[in-house]
Design a protein around this motif. Structure first.
Motif, PDB file in Angstrom:
ATOM      1  N   GLU A   1       0.992  -1.488  -0.023  1.00  0.00           N
ATOM      2  CA  GLU A   1       0.066   0.047   0.065  1.00  0.00           C
ATOM      3  C   GLU A   1       0.653   1.202   0.006  1.00  0.00           C
ATOM      4  OE1 GLU A   1      -3.731   1.862   2.934  1.00  0.00           O
ATOM      5  OE2 GLU A   1      -3.092  -0.467   2.840  1.00  0.00           O
ATOM      6  N   ARG A   2       1.821   1.188   0.844  1.00  0.00           N
ATOM      7  CA  ARG A   2       2.677   2.410   0.714  1.00  0.00           C
ATOM      8  C   ARG A   2       3.606   2.637  -0.253  1.00  0.00           C
ATOM      9  NH1 ARG A   2       4.222   3.807   6.144  1.00  0.00           N
ATOM     10  NH2 ARG A   2       6.535   4.403   5.432  1.00  0.00           N
TER      11      ARG A   2
ATOM     12  N   LYS B   1      -3.327  10.897   4.906  1.00  0.00           N
ATOM     13  CA  LYS B   1      -3.412   9.359   5.316  1.00  0.00           C
ATOM     14  C   LYS B   1      -2.158   8.995   6.199  1.00  0.00           C
ATOM     15  CE  LYS B   1      -3.395   4.816   3.336  1.00  0.00           C
ATOM     16  NZ  LYS B   1      -3.455   3.916   1.986  1.00  0.00           N
ATOM     17  N   TYR B   2      -1.049   9.826   5.724  1.00  0.00           N
ATOM     18  CA  TYR B   2       0.063   9.461   6.327  1.00  0.00           C
ATOM     19  C   TYR B   2       0.675  10.462   7.442  1.00  0.00           C
ATOM     20  CZ  TYR B   2       0.357   5.497   3.161  1.00  0.00           C
ATOM     21  OH  TYR B   2       0.460   4.323   2.511  1.00  0.00           O
ATOM     22  N   ASN B   3      -0.538  11.505   7.797  1.00  0.00           N
ATOM     23  CA  ASN B   3      -0.221  12.324   8.702  1.00  0.00           C
ATOM     24  C   ASN B   3       0.854  13.291   8.051  1.00  0.00           C
ATOM     25  OD1 ASN B   3      -0.483  14.015  11.103  1.00  0.00           O
ATOM     26  ND2 ASN B   3       0.892  12.833  12.288  1.00  0.00           N
TER      27      ASN B   3
ATOM     28  N   GLU C   1      -5.180  13.668  -0.047  1.00  0.00           N
ATOM     29  CA  GLU C   1      -5.610  12.406   0.770  1.00  0.00           C
ATOM     30  C   GLU C   1      -4.482  11.585   1.363  1.00  0.00           C
ATOM     31  OE1 GLU C   1      -9.930  12.138  -1.625  1.00  0.00           O
ATOM     32  OE2 GLU C   1      -8.695  10.409  -1.509  1.00  0.00           O
ATOM     33  N   ILE C   2      -3.280  11.310   0.400  1.00  0.00           N
ATOM     34  CA  ILE C   2      -2.307  10.391   0.872  1.00  0.00           C
ATOM     35  C   ILE C   2      -1.394  11.201   1.765  1.00  0.00           C
ATOM     36  CG2 ILE C   2      -0.300   9.509  -0.199  1.00  0.00           C
ATOM     37  CD1 ILE C   2      -1.565   8.879  -2.775  1.00  0.00           C
TER      38      ILE C   2
ATOM     39  N   ASP D   1       0.904   4.047  -2.878  1.00  0.00           N
ATOM     40  CA  ASP D   1       0.542   5.588  -2.718  1.00  0.00           C
ATOM     41  C   ASP D   1       1.604   6.357  -3.003  1.00  0.00           C
ATOM     42  OD1 ASP D   1      -1.840   4.767  -1.505  1.00  0.00           O
ATOM     43  OD2 ASP D   1      -1.274   4.835   0.389  1.00  0.00           O
TER      44      ASP D   1
END
Length: 335
Positions: free
Chosen positions: A167-168, A224-226, A220-221, A171
C-alpha cells in the motif's frame, strides 16, 4: 592592556603550476594528442560537482568501454585517434557488447562532444571525428491513463504485512503519477513540500523550482500518513515491488514493441505490468495533463521542469487512437 589576536585558520592549499588561460587557446601549433580516456576523466572531474550523479556514471561507462576496446585491439586511443574509422569500429564493438542502439548513440554523441572540447583546448584531433551521423530510434514506453491511476489508487490489498508495504509503495507511485516529479523528487517529499494546496519542490536532477497543484488524491495521501508520506526506498527495491503490485492489480494488457539491441532488430511482447517503473509516473502525469486539451504546453513544462519542447514531447505518449479522439471534435471535421 594588549588586545587578544584572534587566529584565523585557513585550509592549506596545494600550490598548482601556473596556468596561462589566455595563451593556451592562441598557440599557432596545436598540442599533441593526449589519451582520450584521461582527457574525459579530467573534464568530468571538474564538472561533476555541478552535475547529477548520472553525468559521471555515463562517462565512467564510456571510459570503461574505451579501455576495454584498447586492450582488446591492443591500441592506444588518443584524442587524434578518434577518427571516422575508429568510431565505426567502436560502434561495432559496442553492438557486440549487446548494448541497445540508443545507448550507443548516446555514447557516440558524448564522445564527439569531448573531442570537440579537446579541439577547443588546442589538443590535436582528427577532422573526421564528426563524420559519423548516427541517430536515435523511436523509444517505447508505457503510460497510465487517469482511469488506470484511479483503479490503482482504490485497489484494496489483501493479506498485507504489518508494514503495509504494498500500500505504501502504491501510494507513493500515485503521488508521482499526479505531480510529474521524478522518483528522486517524489520519493523525498515532506510536509514542507505541501504548501497551500501546492507541491513545491526544487528538483534534484536539474536544480529548478517547480510548483504543482496538489491533486485531491495527493492531498488524501498526505493526510493518510499524517503529512509524512512513504519515503526512503531505494529505486531498485521500489521498481521490483511496483511491478508485482501492478501485476496483482491486473494491468496485464499485451503490448508488442520493437528495439535494436546488439545491432539486431528485436520484437517482443510483454504484459503492461512488466513495463511499469518509477519513471512511468512522471511520463503518465505529463501525458495526461497534455491530453486534457486545457493546458498549454508551456504551462505543463513549468510543472515538469522541462526547458525545451523537444525534451518535453519525449515524455508524451500518444497512440493513434489518443490523437484521433483528441482532434475529433474540431470544427475541421464538421460541415
Amino acid at each position: 592592556m594588549a588586545k587578544a589576536v584572534l587566529a584565523v585558520s585557513h585550509p592549506v592549499l596545494e600550490v598548482k603550476p601556473r596556468k596561462d588561460y589566455i595563451n593556451h587557446f592562441r598557440q599557432a601549433k596545436p598540442l599533441e594528442g593526449i589519451f582520450f580516456a584521461d582527457f574525459i576523466g579530467e573534464v568530468v572531474e571538474k564538472k561533476s560537482r555541478r552535475k547529477s550523479a548520472h553525468y559521471s556514471a555515463c562517462y565512467d561507462a564510456i571510459i570503461k568501454h574505451l579501455n576495454e576496446f584498447s586492450r582488446f585491439y591492443d591500441c592506444d586511443i588518443f584524442t587524434n585517434s578518434v577518427t571516422e574509422e575508429f568510431l565505426d569500429d567502436f560502434i561495432i564493438y559496442l553492438e557486440n557488447c549487446g548494448l541497445r542502439h540508443n545507448t550507443i548513440v548516446g555514447y557516440i554523441l558524448k564522445m564527439q562532444s569531448m573531442i570537440r572540447k579537446a579541439s577547443q583546448y588546442n589538443y590535436a584531433v582528427d577532422a573526421t571525428y564528426d563524420a559519423i551521423d548516427i541517430r536515435t530510434e523511436p523509444t517505447f514506453a508505457v503510460f497510465l491513463s487517469m482511469n488506470e491511476i484511479t483503479r490503482i489508487y482504490y485497489y484494496k490489498f489483501e493479506n498485507q504485512d504489518k508494514r503495509k508495504a504494498k500500500e505504501r509503495i502504491r501510494d507513493l507511485f500515485v503521488v508521482g503519477c499526479l505531480t510529474a516529479l521524478r522518483y528522486s523528487d517524489y520519493s523525498t517529499l515532506t510536509a514542507d513540500n505541501l504548501q497551500n494546496g501546492y507541491i513545491v519542490k526544487r528538483t534534484k536532477k536539474t536544480n529548478v523550482d517547480v510548483k504543482v497543484p496538489a491533486h485531491d488524491y495527493v492531498k488524501e495521501i498526505f493526510a493518510k500518513y499524517n503529512v509524512q508520506i512513504p519515503s526512503g526506498l531505494c529505486i531498485q527495491y521500489f521498481n521490483k515491488y511496483l511491478k508485482l503490485i501492478m501485476r496483482e492489480i491486473g494491468l496485464n494488457d499485451k503490448i508488442t514493441f520493437s528495439y535494436t539491441e546488439g545491432g539486431e532488430l528485436k520484437t517482443v511482447t510483454r504484459e503492461k505490468w512488466e513495463l511499469i517503473s518509477s519513471h512511468t509516473a512522471r511520463r503518465s502525469a505529463a501525458t495526461n495533463m497534455y491530453l486534457t486539451g486545457r493546458m498549454k504546453t508551456l504551462e505543463i513544462m513549468k510543472l515538469t521542469g522541462h526547458r525545451s519542447e523537444q525534451n518535453f514531447f519525449r515524455y508524451i505518449r500518444l497512440t493513434n487512437d489518443d490523437t484521433a479522439r483528441s482532434i475529433s471534435g474540431d470544427m475541421f471535421f464538421r460541415k
